[in-house]
Design a protein around this motif. Structure first.
Motif, PDB file in Angstrom:
ATOM      1  N   PRO B 845     -10.404   2.464 -17.439  1.00 47.44           N
ATOM      2  CA  PRO B 845     -10.431   1.891 -16.074  1.00 47.44           C
ATOM      3  C   PRO B 845     -10.653   0.375 -16.147  1.00 47.44           C
ATOM      4  O   PRO B 845     -11.379  -0.111 -17.017  1.00 47.44           O
ATOM      5  CB  PRO B 845     -11.631   2.602 -15.433  1.00 47.44           C
ATOM      6  N   ILE B 846     -10.025  -0.319 -15.302  1.00 46.90           N
ATOM      7  CA  ILE B 846     -10.175  -1.790 -15.340  1.00 46.90           C
ATOM      8  C   ILE B 846     -11.331  -2.214 -14.433  1.00 46.90           C
ATOM      9  O   ILE B 846     -11.647  -1.542 -13.442  1.00 46.90           O
ATOM     10  CB  ILE B 846      -8.878  -2.505 -14.891  1.00 46.90           C
ATOM     11  N   GLU B 847     -11.907  -3.290 -14.852  1.00 44.78           N
ATOM     12  CA  GLU B 847     -13.000  -3.850 -14.063  1.00 44.78           C
ATOM     13  C   GLU B 847     -12.418  -4.988 -13.193  1.00 44.78           C
ATOM     14  O   GLU B 847     -11.923  -5.988 -13.702  1.00 44.78           O
ATOM     15  CB  GLU B 847     -14.082  -4.405 -14.992  1.00 44.78           C
ATOM     16  N   VAL B 848     -12.445  -4.771 -11.921  1.00 47.57           N
ATOM     17  CA  VAL B 848     -11.754  -5.701 -11.012  1.00 47.57           C
ATOM     18  C   VAL B 848     -12.565  -7.001 -10.873  1.00 47.57           C
ATOM     19  O   VAL B 848     -13.771  -6.961 -10.656  1.00 47.57           O
ATOM     20  CB  VAL B 848     -11.581  -5.020  -9.638  1.00 47.57           C
ATOM     21  N   SER B 849     -11.883  -8.119 -11.060  1.00 49.98           N
ATOM     22  CA  SER B 849     -12.596  -9.400 -10.897  1.00 49.98           C
ATOM     23  C   SER B 849     -12.314 -10.043  -9.520  1.00 49.98           C
ATOM     24  O   SER B 849     -13.186 -10.677  -8.944  1.00 49.98           O
ATOM     25  CB  SER B 849     -12.211 -10.372 -12.020  1.00 49.98           C
ATOM     26  N   GLN B 850     -11.104  -9.845  -9.018  1.00 50.62           N
ATOM     27  CA  GLN B 850     -10.811 -10.341  -7.673  1.00 50.62           C
ATOM     28  C   GLN B 850     -10.090  -9.258  -6.915  1.00 50.62           C
ATOM     29  O   GLN B 850      -9.332  -8.479  -7.479  1.00 50.62           O
ATOM     30  CB  GLN B 850      -9.872 -11.569  -7.732  1.00 50.62           C
ATOM     31  N   ARG B 851     -10.267  -9.275  -5.592  1.00 52.84           N
ATOM     32  CA  ARG B 851      -9.582  -8.263  -4.791  1.00 52.84           C
ATOM     33  C   ARG B 851      -9.369  -8.819  -3.387  1.00 52.84           C
ATOM     34  O   ARG B 851     -10.254  -9.482  -2.841  1.00 52.84           O
ATOM     35  CB  ARG B 851     -10.401  -6.978  -4.744  1.00 52.84           C
ATOM     36  N   THR B 852      -8.227  -8.576  -2.868  1.00 57.38           N
ATOM     37  CA  THR B 852      -7.966  -9.061  -1.514  1.00 57.38           C
ATOM     38  C   THR B 852      -7.226  -8.010  -0.722  1.00 57.38           C
ATOM     39  O   THR B 852      -6.459  -7.217  -1.274  1.00 57.38           O
ATOM     40  CB  THR B 852      -7.102 -10.335  -1.516  1.00 57.38           C
ATOM     41  N   SER B 853      -7.471  -8.014   0.588  1.00 53.53           N
ATOM     42  CA  SER B 853      -6.736  -7.135   1.483  1.00 53.53           C
ATOM     43  C   SER B 853      -6.075  -8.014   2.524  1.00 53.53           C
ATOM     44  O   SER B 853      -6.758  -8.706   3.282  1.00 53.53           O
ATOM     45  CB  SER B 853      -7.694  -6.135   2.162  1.00 53.53           C
ATOM     46  N   ASP B 854      -4.764  -7.992   2.556  1.00 54.54           N
ATOM     47  CA  ASP B 854      -4.063  -8.833   3.532  1.00 54.54           C
ATOM     48  C   ASP B 854      -4.405  -8.373   4.942  1.00 54.54           C
ATOM     49  O   ASP B 854      -4.460  -9.179   5.868  1.00 54.54           O
ATOM     50  CB  ASP B 854      -2.550  -8.736   3.318  1.00 54.54           C
ATOM     51  N   GLY B 855      -4.650  -7.164   5.133  1.00 51.96           N
ATOM     52  CA  GLY B 855      -4.933  -6.611   6.466  1.00 51.96           C
ATOM     53  C   GLY B 855      -6.390  -6.790   6.867  1.00 51.96           C
ATOM     54  O   GLY B 855      -6.787  -6.359   7.950  1.00 51.96           O
ATOM     55  N   GLY B 856      -7.198  -7.358   6.035  1.00 49.26           N
ATOM     56  CA  GLY B 856      -8.578  -7.652   6.388  1.00 49.26           C
ATOM     57  C   GLY B 856      -9.559  -6.537   6.097  1.00 49.26           C
ATOM     58  O   GLY B 856     -10.701  -6.570   6.525  1.00 49.26           O
ATOM     59  N   ALA B 857      -9.129  -5.578   5.395  1.00 46.73           N
ATOM     60  CA  ALA B 857     -10.086  -4.491   5.050  1.00 46.73           C
ATOM     61  C   ALA B 857     -11.009  -4.964   3.921  1.00 46.73           C
ATOM     62  O   ALA B 857     -10.718  -5.918   3.221  1.00 46.73           O
ATOM     63  CB  ALA B 857      -9.346  -3.232   4.625  1.00 46.73           C
ATOM     64  N   GLU B 858     -12.061  -4.224   3.802  1.00 43.48           N
ATOM     65  CA  GLU B 858     -13.015  -4.598   2.755  1.00 43.48           C
ATOM     66  C   GLU B 858     -12.877  -3.648   1.574  1.00 43.48           C
ATOM     67  O   GLU B 858     -12.748  -2.446   1.771  1.00 43.48           O
ATOM     68  CB  GLU B 858     -14.434  -4.519   3.305  1.00 43.48           C
ATOM     69  N   LEU B 862     -17.137   0.563  -6.613  1.00 42.51           N
ATOM     70  CA  LEU B 862     -18.104   1.656  -6.809  1.00 42.51           C
ATOM     71  C   LEU B 862     -18.439   1.721  -8.296  1.00 42.51           C
ATOM     72  O   LEU B 862     -17.713   1.180  -9.144  1.00 42.51           O
ATOM     73  CB  LEU B 862     -17.517   2.989  -6.347  1.00 42.51           C
ATOM     74  N   PRO B 863     -19.542   2.379  -8.619  1.00 47.06           N
ATOM     75  CA  PRO B 863     -19.965   2.409 -10.036  1.00 47.06           C
ATOM     76  C   PRO B 863     -18.895   3.004 -10.962  1.00 47.06           C
ATOM     77  O   PRO B 863     -18.830   2.655 -12.135  1.00 47.06           O
ATOM     78  CB  PRO B 863     -21.191   3.332 -10.007  1.00 47.06           C
ATOM     79  N   ASP B 864     -18.065   3.901 -10.437  1.00 47.70           N
ATOM     80  CA  ASP B 864     -17.034   4.485 -11.323  1.00 47.70           C
ATOM     81  C   ASP B 864     -15.823   3.570 -11.439  1.00 47.70           C
ATOM     82  O   ASP B 864     -14.772   3.998 -11.910  1.00 47.70           O
ATOM     83  CB  ASP B 864     -16.633   5.874 -10.824  1.00 47.70           C
ATOM     84  N   LEU B 865     -15.988   2.360 -11.052  1.00 47.47           N
ATOM     85  CA  LEU B 865     -14.958   1.333 -11.128  1.00 47.47           C
ATOM     86  C   LEU B 865     -13.816   1.563 -10.144  1.00 47.47           C
ATOM     87  O   LEU B 865     -12.773   0.922 -10.232  1.00 47.47           O
ATOM     88  CB  LEU B 865     -14.409   1.180 -12.555  1.00 47.47           C
ATOM     89  N   SER B 866     -14.014   2.483  -9.209  1.00 40.28           N
ATOM     90  CA  SER B 866     -12.991   2.615  -8.158  1.00 40.28           C
ATOM     91  C   SER B 866     -13.335   1.677  -7.020  1.00 40.28           C
ATOM     92  O   SER B 866     -14.442   1.120  -6.951  1.00 40.28           O
ATOM     93  CB  SER B 866     -12.956   4.065  -7.663  1.00 40.28           C
ATOM     94  N   LEU B 867     -12.382   1.486  -6.140  1.00 44.46           N
ATOM     95  CA  LEU B 867     -12.604   0.618  -4.983  1.00 44.46           C
ATOM     96  C   LEU B 867     -12.507   1.482  -3.737  1.00 44.46           C
ATOM     97  O   LEU B 867     -11.535   2.243  -3.566  1.00 44.46           O
ATOM     98  CB  LEU B 867     -11.531  -0.477  -4.932  1.00 44.46           C
ATOM     99  N   LEU B 868     -13.486   1.358  -2.878  1.00 45.45           N
ATOM    100  CA  LEU B 868     -13.458   2.099  -1.618  1.00 45.45           C
ATOM    101  C   LEU B 868     -13.098   1.091  -0.512  1.00 45.45           C
ATOM    102  O   LEU B 868     -13.687   0.026  -0.417  1.00 45.45           O
ATOM    103  CB  LEU B 868     -14.834   2.717  -1.338  1.00 45.45           C
ATOM    104  N   ARG B1010      -8.466   3.772  -7.973  1.00 49.92           N
ATOM    105  CA  ARG B1010      -8.951   3.231  -9.240  1.00 49.92           C
ATOM    106  C   ARG B1010      -7.750   3.001 -10.131  1.00 49.92           C
ATOM    107  O   ARG B1010      -6.806   3.795 -10.142  1.00 49.92           O
ATOM    108  CB  ARG B1010      -9.891   4.231  -9.905  1.00 49.92           C
ATOM    109  N   LEU B1011      -7.817   1.965 -10.902  1.00 46.81           N
ATOM    110  CA  LEU B1011      -6.707   1.616 -11.802  1.00 46.81           C
ATOM    111  C   LEU B1011      -7.198   1.691 -13.249  1.00 46.81           C
ATOM    112  O   LEU B1011      -8.318   1.283 -13.554  1.00 46.81           O
ATOM    113  CB  LEU B1011      -6.210   0.211 -11.497  1.00 46.81           C
TER     114      LEU B1011
END
Lengths: 479, 1085
Positions: B845-858, B862-868, B1010-1011
């Motif tokens: 699993p990759i550890e995300v360093s940056q993340r963006t949502s064009d639609g404004g979501a957050e 999460l600890p399992d390296l997934s994004l909610l 998760r990626l």
């Protein structure tokens, strides 16, 4: 029906159970002590002594008489009976069930019943006394010879080499008859009931008698002929002895036994000097070689064997050892007066003449020593004899109640004469003069035949006959 | 005991008219009167005795022996009465013996004479019976071949001349003493007065002793001309003893040739033929042990008499329930069963009958279709059964089966006959059976056959049996059921036949000549030939030569002319040869043994046990269990002119034949009265043929055409490779004895049936019916049904089906494990390949360093390296995620879309139903060292564990696609794998920029994901395996649970049709093994 009736009574008077009443009580309780002679001895005879007898002491135990019951066994075991102590007596122990296991004895057959065991216990508790009637020597004696109602079977007769006497077997005795006028000279009464074989020493001075009491005792007697006195009485084995013969020097007497043995004793001391166990069945006849160095024996095992006297070693089977060659057991043997040649007869009825010493090595299947087979007699041959000059042989046989004596020429087997009559012939003997041939057998009569023609010259019962009283009656009552 | 107690009780009670005997069970039966046998006692000699029989007649009709209970209120002065009721004389005179049992009394007149006359015993009449009775001349004592301890008597005293010589002549009359009779060894030994290993067999005070002694005293005469015993009688006849434990006294009377009749109970032997039921005690007393029959045999001086004793036992509550009677067999069996109070079993089922009658008449079980037809036939059971009997009798299989039976008895064996001779004899027998040749005609043809053994095969009877005595022994055993081999060397120990009769009967075959046929080659020497004997030619000419002596010689050289062993009043016609005369006598209707022995034999073939058993041992001491039935069977055979098929038909039609094997309370202990059917093990040939018929495999017996059935074999030398026929008791055909065939069971047989080659070949034959069945039938229930019909000739029960169906479940690991070894190996190889093929990459699993949502979501990590994804819920969105990797190589990317309780409908999307649509997925790789070299990764393929129809993940890579969605499996996690075609990354680290376009609208955006990346060196392709399977594959094999293994097997085998079929065939074969090993198959029931 006594058990049942007793049970009924028991039920009527409210006793617990018929089974608890021991059969001894039925006989009526008595304070009389148990009798060894009348009660214990018959019980042991019926149930024990078949296996525990002198001839076959299974487990080292002999139970035939009072003495053997109270004696320690040969191999050191305590006595079977300890007087006064049934619980310490091996006899009681062996017939009593322990821990649910059946009694050790009798090994074959049903256990003794409780009354019988109780009888033994009581006898021992009461001191195991011997109440056998006193036996004073043999039941008949020289002074009290047997009296016969009927003549016993004649098993053996012999001429003294000097021709003066004819010895004839009786019951418990040998009768000496005058060789010429046939009158009764003496009655040699001894221990043995049955006389199986009589033989005069070469010098006519002594008489060897072998026999015994069937299934009990074997005895060899040596008599001084002139004084009618018993010089030696030696016992051997637990059954009759057979086929006596003297060594040419008059020192040894050989004989056979039902224990398959060949034995010889010193005629003077009675000591055994030879024993051979080479045979497989009863040994019924013996003869010494001319020089006395060897003795031959014939047996029901169908063989004639050669034994060296000095070493007691078995030397050779004189007859063929190929199975089937000898058709039946051998019952009689005689040696040629002048040569080491042996005349034998037996169950197949064929008299055969053999050389004693082998002259070439045995080959399997041969019967090399056979010199001549004579024409067969009907039935079984019980007796063979040479004439003094060895020119002729006499053979006696028994066949379905009839007897025959035939005389053959030794050299060529030609039959010279024959006698045929009722009753099997069990013994034949040429008189030293060669003219008379004595024979006897089933009928109990002595036949004196003309040895040239076979004609009967004299036929008589050798012993005095009388009413069956005195001695014999007394013996009978002892049963 | 109970008997005594109740007797006693009665004596206490008030006088009663009758007397009761209880059995302890409270079941008392009144005794109405006493009967005494004999009606009058006559004793004419001090040594004689008479056995009384006192019988009580009870109210219930049964009779009870009271001999030992009877007493005489006033003792007789004339006779003494023993506990056993044996009378011995006391004083001369006439009088009456009074007897009483309880209140009942009886009287018997008594006459005694000659008590004081001295005994003058006869050796033959008096002495020898005592020697026999005392056991002296038994085979274990002095009667043995070598005697005992030097004393030999003839066996049981059959030779008085020999015995007399042994007693009076052996060792110059050693055994008797005329001068002192009591000193005779002959008396001392049996009384054990001197040591006797045999113990005391004669008591010193007994009458026997007195007789023996008197004989010695009188001079030991042999009187061969004395009267002999002509016959003996045994009393009572056919007694029924009410209860086990009771005893029955017997009495034996001897009839002498001079007309004298003597009670010999004290001297005769009375023996029990069934020691489980009754045991004999000395003195003619028989004690009973349990319910049942026991033949009771009396023997005295070579004469025999027998009767049957029946012990009734507790039958309280028994009530005869009549069953329908089909014919006279049933009437006669029922009469007997009613007498012994046994209730016959009901009829067997149609299926049982079908199999039974097929096996008995044809030696083969019915085919599946025959079974189906018969069971579906709705007609009345009895008429369809009779129709079946008629159809089977005379059918080709019937002819084959009975030809085989005959070939056994006639020793059709190339060892004796040569191959051509065996074939010719077999062919002739087949013709005789096919034409239903009358039995007597067949026997006459065999006994008189002449000419060439090949041209006229029945003459070969004399090729097999080459000596007059052997012909005679075989002939009497085969056709009369009597055994003359016992009396070859001594008189028959259990019958009246004498040694003389053996040779006299043999002499009828003395003039048979056997010549080699001209030009016929010699047979090889056989092991049965004597040394030096020339073997005969293969073809011989059998003739009768009147010039040959008509006498035979025994081994002792005695000669005997032909005399018949017994006569009957059958017709005699002028005939030419000895053989023809004998054949006529033997096969005559009036011959009491001829038809009887065959009727008995036939009966035993159908019922499993003869009325006389063994069937070829007919003798006085072996009486039939139902004499009336045997008589009627015999009469039927005779009156039909020996029509064997007619008798078979009557037997098969009877209810008795058609009874069930299951028993009831009232017949469970019966094995000889035909109250129920007896299970019989299939014979060797039938078993072999049944295995092949049931499996449909073609038999393969060595040296014969493939497909030849065992019952078709001509020669006894042929067998299966594993010796199956021999193992199961096929007769070697070396004697005429029925006992050659063994019907027993053994460990060797059991092992052979469990894993022997004969069954294995038949069951695993690829061309057999099982293979065909499984190939075209997938329904397990139908397969099971067919197998039951094939093996057990009945459909399976519902319970059996339910029990067996799991065997055919191809997914069950146990069933896969049951595959044959070759198939197991195939399975394992293929499963390994499957696992290999489905091996999962190791994802990082990759550890995300940056993340963006064009639609404004957050995007919340999460600890399992997934994004909610939370917060704003735009209609559409594009999410960008950046992560660092230091991998040098990138072969695949995984996108997991994860279910989560915070999402609508648990996700994994944010639409109301939990769906999402991922329109496009791109990844750019930006080397940190050289950002300008950034590139967009190329994907070879995209696969997912699941896709909504029309929303294939591959469409994410195209411009025109609709993207990936998962409606249909919402609320669950899913994943898509992107194959990167082995991309090499720069050293020094790379930034991966993921762009996830979600433009479908309606909030179809991702909810949680998760990626992961991998450098797995194979194609990255999602298997599409169910999650449970995939999960199993992720577990190292050694750590998998049984459940996981099962999941994997089931999935794998679903993909492999060939192995699936193998498992089903294996199941069918295993069921076949089991059925073949069931007693329902191995036994004819």
């Amino acid at each position: 029906m006594s058990v049942r009736r007793l049970a009924v009574v028991a039920a009527l008077i409210g006793a617990a159970s018929a089974q608890s009443v021991s059969p001894t009580a039925i006989g009526g309780a008595t304070d009389d002590p148990v009798s060894y002679w009348r009660e214990v001895r018959p019980l042991l005879q019926a149930r024990c002594v078949g296996c525990h007898q002198p001839a076959k002491a299974k487990g080292g135990r002999v139970l035939v008489d009072h003495r053997s019951l109270l004696a320690a066994s040969a191999d050191g075991h305590a006595a079977m009976v300890v007087p006064g102590q049934p619980d310490a007596s091996a006899l009681v122990d062996s017939v009593t069930a322990h821990d649910g296991l059946p009694p050790a004895m009798p090994e074959k057959g049903a256990p003794l019943d409780t009354a019988e065991v109780e009888l033994l216990r009581r006898w021992i508790a009461e001191g195991a006394r011997d109440d056998s009637p006193a036996v004073e020597g043999p039941p008949v004696t020289m002074d009290s010879p047997p009296i016969y109602a009927q003549a016993p079977v004649l098993t053996s007769l012999a001429w003294s080499p000097d021709g003066k006497l004819l010895a004839v077997s009786g019951y418990h005795e040998v009768l000496l008859l005058d060789g010429v006028d046939r009158h009764l000279v003496a009655r040699l009464v001894g221990l043995a009931e049955r006389i199986e074989s009589i033989a005069f020493a070469p010098d006519s001075a002594q008489l060897a008698v072998v026999g015994g009491s069937p299934a009990r005792l074997g005895e060899v007697q040596v008599w001084d002929v002139a004084t009618h006195t018993l010089k030696v009485s030696a016992t051997a084995t637990f059954d009759c002895l057979y086929g006596a013969s003297w060594s040419p020097d008059g020192r040894l007497i050989a004989f056979g036994g039902g224990d398959k043995s060949v034995r010889a004793i010193d005629a003077h001391s009675g000591e055994q000097v030879l024993f051979s166990g080479a045979h497989d069945d009863w040994v019924l006849g013996t003869a010494f070689s001319k020089d006395g160095t060897h003795v031959v024996s014939v047996s029901r095992d169908r063989s004639m064997k050669l034994i060296q006297v000095a070493t007691q070693q078995f030397i050779d089977d004189i007859t063929s050892i190929t199975p089937g060659v000898q058709k039946g057991g051998l019952m009689a043997v005689a040696r040629h007066p002048a040569r080491d040649e042996l005349l034998i007869g037996g169950a197949d009825g064929v008299p055969r003449l053999y050389r004693m010493f082998r002259e070439q090595a045995r080959k399997i299947g041969d019967d090399f020593n056979l010199l001549r087979a004579f024409a067969p007699l009907p039935g079984r041959v019980f007796a063979v004899a040479f004439s003094t000059d060895g020119e002729r042989i006499a053979v006696g046989s028994s066949n379905n109640g009839n007897g025959e004596v035939r005389v053959f020429q030794t050299a060529d087997g030609v039959e010279l004469c024959r006698y045929v009559g009722k009753g099997g012939i069990f013994s034949v003997a040429f008189a030293p003069d060669g003219e008379t041939l004595a024979a006897g057998g089933f009928s109990g009569e002595v036949l004196l035949l003309d040895s040239r023609s076979g004609a009967v010259r004299h036929q008589f019962v050798p012993m005095p006959l009388g009413p069956p009283s005195s001695a014999l009656a007394r013996i009978d009552q002892e049963q | 005991m109970s008997l005594i107690r109740s007797f006693a009780a009665l004596l206490c009670a008030a006088p009663a008219v009758a007397f009761a005997l209880g059995d302890g069970g409270g079941r008392a039966a009144e005794i109405l009167r006493l009967e005494v046998h004999p009606a009058a006692v006559r004793i004419a000699c001090a040594a004689d005795s008479v056995q009384l029989l006192v019988t009580g007649v009870r109210r219930d009709g049964l009779r009870v022996d009271l001999t030992r209970e009877a007493k005489s209120p006033t003792p007789s002065t004339l006779v003494s009465v023993s506990e056993r009721g044996l009378l011995r004389p006391q004083h001369d005179g006439d009088g009456v013996l009074q007897l009483a049992v309880g209140e009942l009394t009886a009287e018997v007149p008594v006459h005694v004479e000659n008590v004081a006359v001295p005994l003058n015993p006869s050796f033959v009449v008096d002495v020898q019976p005592i020697l026999s009775r005392s056991g002296c001349s038994t085979g274990t004592c002095h009667g043995s071949a070598n005697g005992k301890n030097g004393f030999k008597l003839s066996l049981r005293g059959y030779d008085p001349t020999f015995d007399h010589a042994a007693l009076t002549d052996d060792h110059a009359g050693r055994r008797f003493n005329r001068a002192a009779p009591d000193k005779s060894l002959f008396l001392l030994k049996p009384t054990a007065a001197v040591p006797h290993e045999g113990g005391q067999v004669v008591e010193p005070d007994s009458v026997d002793y007195a007789v023996l002694r008197a004989w010695v005293q009188a001079g030991v005469a042999l009187d061969l001309d004395a009267p002999r015993v002509e016959r003996i009688e045994l009393f009572p006849a056919d007694p029924t003893v009410p209860d086990p434990g009771m005893s029955q006294q017997f009495a034996v009377l001897a009839h002498y040739t001079d007309g004298r009749v003597r009670d010999v109970t004290a001297l005769a032997f009375v023996e029990s033929g069934n020691i489980e039921v009754a045991e004999a005690a000395p003195g003619g007393l028989v004690r009973t042990l349990r319910r049942g029959d026991a033949p009771v045999l009396a023997r005295f001086e070579g004469r025999y008499a027998a009767t049957r004793l029946f012990v009734m036992g507790d039958r309280s509550g028994f009530q005869w329930r009549p069953l329908p009677q089909h014919n006279w067999i049933d009437e006669l069996v029922d009469t007997n069963l009613q007498r012994i109070q046994a209730q016959p079993s009901d009829l067997c089922s149609d299926a049982e009958f079908l199999r039974r009658v097929h096996l008995d008449l044809t030696g083969l079980p019915p085919t599946r279709s025959a079974t189906r037809t018969f069971l579906l036939d709705r007609r009345n059971s009895r008429s369809k059964r009779e129709e079946l009997i008629d159809r089977l009798i005379g059918s080709p299989e019937f002819v084959q089966h009975w030809t085989n039976r005959w070939a056994d008895l006639l020793q059709v064996n190339s060892k004796f006959l040569g191959p051509d001779g065996a074939r010719a004899m077999h062919e002739w027998l087949r013709g005789a059976v096919a034409s239903n040749m009358p039995y007597d005609e067949l026997v006459r043809a065999l006994l008189t056959g002449s000419g060439s053994t090949l041209q006229n095969p029945p003459s070969a009877y004399f090729k097999v049996l080459r000596e007059p005595d052997l012909v005679m022994e075989s002939t009497t055993q085969l056709f009369l059921g009597i055994r003359f081999n016992c009396n070859k060397c001594h008189d028959h120990p259990f019958e009246r036949w004498t040694q003389r009769q053996h040779w006299q009967t043999a002499a009828w075959f003395a003039q048979v000549r056997r010549n080699d046929a001209p030009g016929s080659p010699k047979m090889p020497a056989s092991e049965v030939m004597q040394a030096g004997e020339q073997p005969p030619a293969f073809e011989e000419l059998i003739t009768d030569d009147g010039a040959l002596s008509s006498e035979v010689m025994d081994p002792d050289g005695r000669r005997y002319a032909n005399v018949l062993p017994f006569t009957h009043d059958g017709p005699t016609a002028p005939v030419l040869t000895l053989r023809q005369q004998l054949a006529q006598w033997l096969t005559a209707e009036a011959n009491p043994y001829f038809a009887t022995s065959y009727a008995n034999r036939l009966w035993s073939y159908f019922m499993g046990v003869g009325l006389i058993e063994p069937v070829d041992d007919v003798r006085a001491g072996n009486p039939p269990s139902n004499p009336e039935l045997l008589r009627r069977l015999t009469d039927t055979l005779v009156s039909s002119d020996f029509d064997v098929r007619a008798l078979m038909r009557v037997i098969c039609q009877s209810r008795v034949y058609q009874q069930s094997v299951s028993t009831n309370r009232w017949n469970v202990d019966d094995e000889v009265h035909f109250s129920h059917a007896l299970p019989r093990r299939l014979t060797a040939e039938t078993l072999y043929d049944a295995v092949h018929r049931a499996t449909g495999a073609r038999p393969r017996l060595a040296g014969v055409r493939r497909g030849t059935r065992a019952s078709e074999l001509v020669d006894a030398g042929v067998d299966a490779a594993d010796g199956f026929l021999g193992l199961f008791g096929r007769p070697p055909r070396e004697s005429v004895c029925e006992c050659e065939r063994s019907s027993g069971t053994s460990l060797g047989q059991a092992l052979n049936l469990v894993n022997g080659p004969t069954l294995a070949q038949a069951i695993e034959d690829p061309d057999n019916d099982l293979a065909a069945l499984v190939a075209h039938e997938t329904d397990a229930q139908k397969i099971i049904t067919e197998l039951y019909l094939s093996f057990l000739c009945r459909p399976p029960t519902e319970a059996e089906i339910q029990q067996l169906i799991p065997m055919f479940d191809t997914g069950a690991p146990a069933n896969a494990a049951a595959l044959r070894p070759g198939d197991r190996a195939t399975l394992e190889t293929r499963l390994q390949a499957f696992e290999q093929q489905h091996r999962e990459p190791e994802w990082t699993p990759i550890e995300v360093s940056q993340r963006t949502s064009d639609g404004g979501a957050e995007l919340v990590p999460l600890p399992d390296l997934s994004l909610l994804v939370t917060g704003a819920r735009p209609e559409r969105d594009v999410t960008t995620v950046v992560a660092f990797t230091d991998k040098q190589r990138l072969t695949g990317i995984r996108l997991e879309v994860l279910a989560d309780d915070s999402l609508p409908s648990r996700g994994p999307g944010r639409a109301d139903n939990g769906n999402f649509v991922l329109r496009r997925f791109t990844v750019s790789a930006v080397p940190l060292a050289e950002p300008a070299a950034a590139q967009v990764l190329k994907f070879g393929s995209v696969t997912s564990d699941f896709a909504q129809e029309g929303f294939d993940p591959a469409s994410m890579l195209t411009d025109s696609g609709r993207g990936w969605a998962v409606a249909g499996q919402l609320g669950r996690s899913h994943e898509a794998w992107f194959d990167c075609q082995d991309t090499t990354l720069h050293a020094g680290g790379t930034l991966l920029v993921f762009r996830l376009e979600q433009e479908y609208g309606g909030t179809h955006t991702l909810g949680r994901f998760r990626l992961s990346v991998t450098d797995f060196p194979h194609e990255i392709r999602h298997s599409g395996l169910p999650e449970a399977v995939a999960a199993t594959l992720r577990v190292p094999p050694e750590q998998r649970t049984d459940e996981q293994r099962g999941t994997l097997f089931r999935h794998f085998l679903g993909t492999d049709g060939e192995l699936r079929d193998k498992i089903r065939l294996g199941a069918a074969q295993d069921l076949a093994w089991a059925l073949a090993n069931s007693s329902a198959f191995l036994f004819n029931r």
